[in-house]
Design a protein around this motif. Structure first.
Motif, PDB file in Angstrom:
ATOM      1  N   ARG B  47     -11.763  34.874  34.710  1.00 26.51           N
ATOM      2  CA  ARG B  47     -10.917  35.114  35.888  1.00 26.51           C
ATOM      3  C   ARG B  47      -9.572  35.723  35.495  1.00 26.51           C
ATOM      4  NH1 ARG B  47     -11.735  29.073  37.930  1.00 26.51           N
ATOM      5  NH2 ARG B  47     -11.208  28.874  35.733  1.00 26.51           N
ATOM      6  N   SER B  48      -9.262  35.638  34.193  1.00 31.02           N
ATOM      7  CA  SER B  48      -7.996  36.223  33.731  1.00 31.02           C
ATOM      8  C   SER B  48      -8.045  37.752  33.786  1.00 31.02           C
ATOM      9  CB  SER B  48      -7.716  35.783  32.286  1.00 31.02           C
ATOM     10  OG  SER B  48      -8.703  36.324  31.425  1.00 31.02           O
ATOM     11  N   MET B  49      -9.242  38.273  33.960  1.00 30.00           N
ATOM     12  CA  MET B  49      -9.453  39.732  33.994  1.00 30.00           C
ATOM     13  C   MET B  49      -8.569  40.429  35.026  1.00 30.00           C
ATOM     14  SD  MET B  49     -11.939  41.514  32.454  1.00 30.00           S
ATOM     15  CE  MET B  49     -13.184  40.279  32.451  1.00 30.00           C
ATOM     16  N   ILE B  50      -8.354  39.763  36.143  1.00 29.86           N
ATOM     17  CA  ILE B  50      -7.568  40.358  37.228  1.00 29.86           C
ATOM     18  C   ILE B  50      -6.169  40.741  36.723  1.00 29.86           C
ATOM     19  CG2 ILE B  50      -6.370  39.757  39.396  1.00 29.86           C
ATOM     20  CD1 ILE B  50      -9.221  40.291  39.984  1.00 29.86           C
ATOM     21  N   ASP B  51      -5.595  39.903  35.859  1.00 24.01           N
ATOM     22  CA  ASP B  51      -4.218  40.131  35.408  1.00 24.01           C
ATOM     23  C   ASP B  51      -4.137  40.859  34.067  1.00 24.01           C
ATOM     24  OD1 ASP B  51      -3.190  38.737  37.633  1.00 24.01           O
ATOM     25  OD2 ASP B  51      -3.719  36.843  36.651  1.00 24.01           O
ATOM     26  N   ARG B  52      -5.206  40.824  33.310  1.00 25.17           N
ATOM     27  CA  ARG B  52      -5.151  41.470  31.988  1.00 25.17           C
ATOM     28  C   ARG B  52      -5.136  42.986  32.118  1.00 25.17           C
ATOM     29  NH1 ARG B  52     -10.263  39.392  29.487  1.00 25.17           N
ATOM     30  NH2 ARG B  52     -10.005  41.288  28.282  1.00 25.17           N
ATOM     31  N   GLY B 258      -5.799  40.354  22.358  1.00 21.48           N
ATOM     32  CA  GLY B 258      -6.740  41.175  23.122  1.00 21.48           C
ATOM     33  C   GLY B 258      -6.277  42.601  23.336  1.00 21.48           C
ATOM     34  N   ASP B 259      -4.950  42.795  23.437  1.00 18.65           N
ATOM     35  CA  ASP B 259      -4.446  44.160  23.662  1.00 18.65           C
ATOM     36  C   ASP B 259      -4.569  45.024  22.413  1.00 18.65           C
ATOM     37  OD1 ASP B 259      -2.470  42.525  22.441  1.00 18.65           O
ATOM     38  OD2 ASP B 259      -0.942  44.009  22.933  1.00 18.65           O
ATOM     39  N   LYS B 271     -28.466  48.168  25.513  1.00 21.82           N
ATOM     40  CA  LYS B 271     -27.492  47.132  25.868  1.00 21.82           C
ATOM     41  C   LYS B 271     -26.067  47.693  25.896  1.00 21.82           C
ATOM     42  CE  LYS B 271     -30.211  43.417  23.800  1.00 21.82           C
ATOM     43  NZ  LYS B 271     -30.414  42.577  24.988  1.00 21.82           N
ATOM     44  N   VAL B 272     -25.955  48.979  25.893  1.00 19.00           N
ATOM     45  CA  VAL B 272     -24.639  49.552  25.614  1.00 19.00           C
ATOM     46  C   VAL B 272     -23.608  49.253  26.693  1.00 19.00           C
ATOM     47  CG1 VAL B 272     -24.957  51.869  26.629  1.00 19.00           C
ATOM     48  CG2 VAL B 272     -23.593  51.588  24.563  1.00 19.00           C
ATOM     49  N   HIS B 273     -23.987  49.345  27.933  1.00 18.51           N
ATOM     50  CA  HIS B 273     -22.990  49.126  28.991  1.00 18.51           C
ATOM     51  C   HIS B 273     -22.651  47.643  29.117  1.00 18.51           C
ATOM     52  CE1 HIS B 273     -20.744  49.300  32.656  1.00 18.51           C
ATOM     53  NE2 HIS B 273     -21.522  48.349  33.130  1.00 18.51           N
ATOM     54  N   ILE B 274     -23.671  46.811  29.143  1.00 18.31           N
ATOM     55  CA  ILE B 274     -23.402  45.390  29.359  1.00 18.31           C
ATOM     56  C   ILE B 274     -22.632  44.797  28.180  1.00 18.31           C
ATOM     57  CG2 ILE B 274     -25.590  44.454  28.460  1.00 18.31           C
ATOM     58  CD1 ILE B 274     -23.622  43.295  31.571  1.00 18.31           C
ATOM     59  N   ASN B 275     -22.875  45.319  26.979  1.00 14.58           N
ATOM     60  CA  ASN B 275     -22.112  44.818  25.834  1.00 14.58           C
ATOM     61  C   ASN B 275     -20.631  45.184  25.954  1.00 14.58           C
ATOM     62  OD1 ASN B 275     -24.329  43.628  24.768  1.00 14.58           O
ATOM     63  ND2 ASN B 275     -24.601  45.054  23.060  1.00 14.58           N
ATOM     64  N   GLY B 276     -20.357  46.371  26.447  1.00 17.01           N
ATOM     65  CA  GLY B 276     -18.958  46.770  26.663  1.00 17.01           C
ATOM     66  C   GLY B 276     -18.303  45.871  27.703  1.00 17.01           C
ATOM     67  N   ALA B 277     -19.021  45.644  28.808  1.00 20.15           N
ATOM     68  CA  ALA B 277     -18.477  44.780  29.866  1.00 20.15           C
ATOM     69  C   ALA B 277     -18.277  43.363  29.341  1.00 20.15           C
ATOM     70  CB  ALA B 277     -19.422  44.788  31.066  1.00 20.15           C
ATOM     71  N   THR B 278     -19.199  42.909  28.501  1.00 20.13           N
ATOM     72  CA  THR B 278     -19.093  41.568  27.907  1.00 20.13           C
ATOM     73  C   THR B 278     -17.832  41.458  27.054  1.00 20.13           C
ATOM     74  OG1 THR B 278     -21.481  41.324  27.910  1.00 20.13           O
ATOM     75  CG2 THR B 278     -20.262  39.915  26.383  1.00 20.13           C
ATOM     76  N   ALA B 279     -17.563  42.510  26.292  1.00 20.76           N
ATOM     77  CA  ALA B 279     -16.361  42.499  25.449  1.00 20.76           C
ATOM     78  C   ALA B 279     -15.113  42.351  26.324  1.00 20.76           C
ATOM     79  CB  ALA B 279     -16.298  43.774  24.615  1.00 20.76           C
ATOM     80  N   TRP B 280     -15.081  43.064  27.431  1.00 18.01           N
ATOM     81  CA  TRP B 280     -13.960  42.921  28.371  1.00 18.01           C
ATOM     82  C   TRP B 280     -13.828  41.455  28.811  1.00 18.01           C
ATOM     83  CZ3 TRP B 280     -14.745  47.677  32.115  1.00 18.01           C
ATOM     84  CH2 TRP B 280     -13.802  48.666  31.810  1.00 18.01           C
ATOM     85  N   ILE B 281     -14.966  40.908  29.240  1.00 20.00           N
ATOM     86  CA  ILE B 281     -14.953  39.560  29.827  1.00 20.00           C
ATOM     87  C   ILE B 281     -14.497  38.507  28.815  1.00 20.00           C
ATOM     88  CG2 ILE B 281     -16.510  37.748  30.696  1.00 20.00           C
ATOM     89  CD1 ILE B 281     -18.049  40.141  32.072  1.00 20.00           C
ATOM     90  N   TYR B 282     -14.886  38.678  27.557  1.00 17.64           N
ATOM     91  CA  TYR B 282     -14.556  37.674  26.540  1.00 17.64           C
ATOM     92  C   TYR B 282     -13.213  37.935  25.855  1.00 17.64           C
ATOM     93  CZ  TYR B 282     -18.987  35.200  26.925  1.00 17.64           C
ATOM     94  OH  TYR B 282     -20.039  34.434  27.379  1.00 17.64           O
ATOM     95  N   GLY B 283     -12.462  38.948  26.314  1.00 12.84           N
ATOM     96  CA  GLY B 283     -11.091  39.030  25.826  1.00 12.84           C
ATOM     97  C   GLY B 283     -10.644  40.290  25.125  1.00 12.84           C
ATOM     98  N   VAL B 284     -11.530  41.294  25.021  1.00  8.27           N
ATOM     99  CA  VAL B 284     -11.115  42.577  24.450  1.00  8.27           C
ATOM    100  C   VAL B 284     -10.545  43.429  25.590  1.00  8.27           C
ATOM    101  CG1 VAL B 284     -12.058  44.735  23.535  1.00  8.27           C
ATOM    102  CG2 VAL B 284     -12.766  42.554  22.547  1.00  8.27           C
ATOM    103  N   ASP B 285      -9.413  44.056  25.395  1.00  3.20           N
ATOM    104  CA  ASP B 285      -8.822  44.817  26.500  1.00  3.20           C
ATOM    105  C   ASP B 285      -9.387  46.233  26.634  1.00  3.20           C
ATOM    106  OD1 ASP B 285      -7.318  42.725  27.304  1.00  3.20           O
ATOM    107  OD2 ASP B 285      -5.365  43.572  26.771  1.00  3.20           O
ATOM    108  N   ALA B 286      -9.813  46.843  25.522  1.00  4.14           N
ATOM    109  CA  ALA B 286     -10.230  48.246  25.583  1.00  4.14           C
ATOM    110  C   ALA B 286     -11.727  48.393  25.321  1.00  4.14           C
ATOM    111  CB  ALA B 286      -9.459  49.064  24.562  1.00  4.14           C
ATOM    112  N   VAL B 287     -12.394  49.143  26.184  1.00  3.21           N
ATOM    113  CA  VAL B 287     -13.793  49.486  25.942  1.00  3.21           C
ATOM    114  C   VAL B 287     -13.875  50.992  25.725  1.00  3.21           C
ATOM    115  CG1 VAL B 287     -16.105  49.606  26.950  1.00  3.21           C
ATOM    116  CG2 VAL B 287     -14.769  47.518  27.169  1.00  3.21           C
ATOM    117  N   ASN B 288     -14.459  51.352  24.588  1.00  2.83           N
ATOM    118  CA  ASN B 288     -14.536  52.749  24.182  1.00  2.83           C
ATOM    119  C   ASN B 288     -15.821  53.374  24.737  1.00  2.83           C
ATOM    120  OD1 ASN B 288     -15.025  54.607  21.193  1.00  2.83           O
ATOM    121  ND2 ASN B 288     -13.304  54.851  22.570  1.00  2.83           N
TER     122      ASN B 288
END
Lengths: 81, 462
Positions: B47-52, B258-259, B271-288
């Motif tokens: 839920r922190s995604m909204i502010d990150r 995370g930044d 799995k390329v898209h869902i893995n990127g989205a997963t990285a976002w969700i678990y705390g990585v700020d940038a998806v390449n």
């Protein structure tokens, strides 16, 4: 328009569109179950009725009419004597 | 089992808070996610995604270009400006990286810089050796990626080094970057197949130690490169394939915030898209990402998919101009000569084309039934039907009305177009046809049955 004339014209158009003789068609006949009109034929029938009676029909309402009798009543309401 | 009573409602419950239609459907989390690491339960709060400050980075001109003949300078400049328009002024598409090795690469960077666009920021990419770093300095870039392979497959079998030799070499280049005032972004190549405890964590800890006293703009960034697409998004997967565990160790054991974390994936296992989205969700700020997922072998996370995910997670367009996806797809196919599969999401020719009559019937009565969101408004792509023996009179009506550009009461009814549907069915039933009806054939039918409307439509298109 008189109901008898409407009935005569409904049967004539139905026979022509479904490629059968007029005397095979009874007032209580269901277009799909008794006369074999599939969904495409049903739309073609409505289009043919529009042409026959020079009407622009409300499509959804027209497609709800299932029997020959029902069609006669439907057009009798739209084309009062 | 206790039977729930049927709820009688006067109005349909279309769950608009999740499916607003005016923007892509939203992703809402209701609680934290739990993961077991080293026998302890740890929590992540999506839920922190909204502010990150999550964002997208682009590698269309680097990894994307490794899978195809080189782009011309003109093409890259055009694509760069479209990326800027797509990502908007809030910098949702934050950075894009370039090779620095050829004159064309360097001239292109100059041409893109001369456009004067705030985003995406331009960064470089070099192999981790001091000689290559000269190129970064000469181009005056503020940040550059450095290839720092970290699995023993790479260190032992490709580089023919020991772990110590590899780490010393990488750290030497990072020190050179810092001396030149360039922010180092270490690309942990093959990290999802690497010995995390034996090499990756010791290496990243030393990187962090090296830059922890630097000012923010020089602190090391870490790109987690899932080079072979081995990463897994599921909770409680064993390392090194677990994306959640990898992120947790980077943050908690290495001190990388995370930044300063970025995910770079490949699509070898779909799995390329869902893995990127997963990285976002678990705390990585940038998806390449790359445009249309073009990239080495099976490609990278598609940028368009990441953009949709971003909107879904943020619940807002955030300045993104989705219509540029359509512009880019046309440009890539027409001018770049790239091929985008017809069924490719958001950009393929048929992505919102239905062939089923029952779907066409639904579309005719209410577009929302069979459209993912308002593709007409957001992408400039109204839903369409392809005409076959399965598309029905509804399909023909939809096609004809769209072609003629008729709206509201002016749209032709099923009874008006049924003659065209009869012709279509005769093609299959009487002529034995096995292919779809072409647009040209349908146009001929429209001209035959509706000559006046056809003429009006043609003159409008001219």
């Amino acid at each position: 328009m008189k109901k008898e004339e409407i009935a005569e014209r409904v049967i004539r158009v139905t026979a022509r569109e479904l490629k059968m003789s007029e005397d095979r068609i009874q007032p209580e006949h269901h277009f799909a179950h008794d006369l074999g009109a599939d969904s495409l034929k049903a739309i073609e029938l409505v289009a043919a009725f529009e042409e026959e009676f020079e009407l622009d029909l409300e499509e959804e309402e027209a497609l709800k009419v299932k029997t020959v009798d029902g069609a006669v009543d439907y057009f009798a309401e739209l084309l009062p004597e | 089992m206790e039977l729930r009573p049927l709820e009688h409602v006067q109005e349909p419950n279309l769950i608009k808070e999740i499916f607003p239609h005016s923007i892509p459907p939203l992703i809402r989390f209701e609680d934290r996610i739990r993961e077991t690491i080293d026998g302890e339960e740890v929590e992540f709060d999506p839920r922190s995604m909204i502010d990150r400050d999550i964002h997208i980075t682009d590698t269309t001109f680097r990894d994307g270009q490794q899978s195809r003949p080189p782009y011309t300078r003109k093409q890259m400049t055009r694509i760069f400006s479209m990326l800027s328009k797509l990502g908007g002024t809030q910098g949702v598409i934050r950075q894009t990286e370039f090779f620095l090795y050829t004159k064309n690469d360097r001239d292109t960077i100059d041409a893109c810089r001369n456009l004067g666009l705030r985003y995406p920021e331009i960064t470089g990419w070099i192999r981790a050796n001091i000689g290559d770093f000269r190129l970064v300095k000469e181009m005056g870039l503020k940040e550059s990626g450095l290839l720092t392979s970290c699995s023993d497959f790479h260190i032992f079998h490709k580089q023919k080094q020991t772990r110590q030799q590899a780490m010393d070499q990488y750290l030497e280049v990072v020190e050179a970057a810092l001396e030149a005032g360039v922010r180092p972004r270490c690309h942990l190549e093959d990290v999802t197949r690497a010995d995390l405890r034996g090499f990756v964590i010791p290496f990243v800890q030393r990187l962090e130690r090296l830059t922890e006293n630097q000012s923010d703009h020089l602190r090391v960034k870490i790109r987690l490169c899932d080079t072979m697409g081995f990463g897994l998004s599921f909770p409680n997967v064993a390392e090194p394939r677990s994306i959640p565990k990898l992120i947790w160790r980077m943050k908690e054991e290495c001190g990388i915030s995370g930044d300063r974390l970025e995910w770079h994936g490949h699509n070898d296992f779909h799995k390329v898209h869902i893995n990127g989205a997963t990285a976002w969700i678990y705390g990585v700020d940038a998806v390449n990402t790359t445009l249309f997922g073009f990239g080495e072998r099976t490609g990278n996370p598609p940028l368009e998919g990441a953009v949709m995910e971003y909107i879904a997670l943020k619940g807002d367009l955030c300045g993104i101009d989705l219509s540029v996806i359509t512009e880019l797809a046309e440009y890539f196919q027409r001018d770049v000569g790239a091929s985008i599969p017809a069924n490719y999401p958001f950009a393929g020719r048929d992505f919102n084309t239905t062939r089923a009559g029952i779907h066409a019937g639904g579309l005719r009565s209410n577009e929302e039934i069979y459209t993912i969101f308002d593709t007409r408004e957001l992408l400039g792509r109204p839903p369409r039907v392809a005409i076959t023996d399965k598309s029905g009179t509804d399909g023909v009506a939809l096609w004809v009305n769209e072609f003629l550009g008729l709206e509201g009461d002016k749209r032709l009814s099923l009874t008006k177009v049924v003659k065209i549907q009869r012709w279509v069915m005769n093609q299959y039933e009487k002529e034995g046809r096995l292919t779809a009806i072409s647009e040209e054939e349908l146009e001929e039918q429209v001209e035959l049955h509706f000559p006046e409307l056809y003429a009006q439509a043609r003159s409008r298109r001219k």
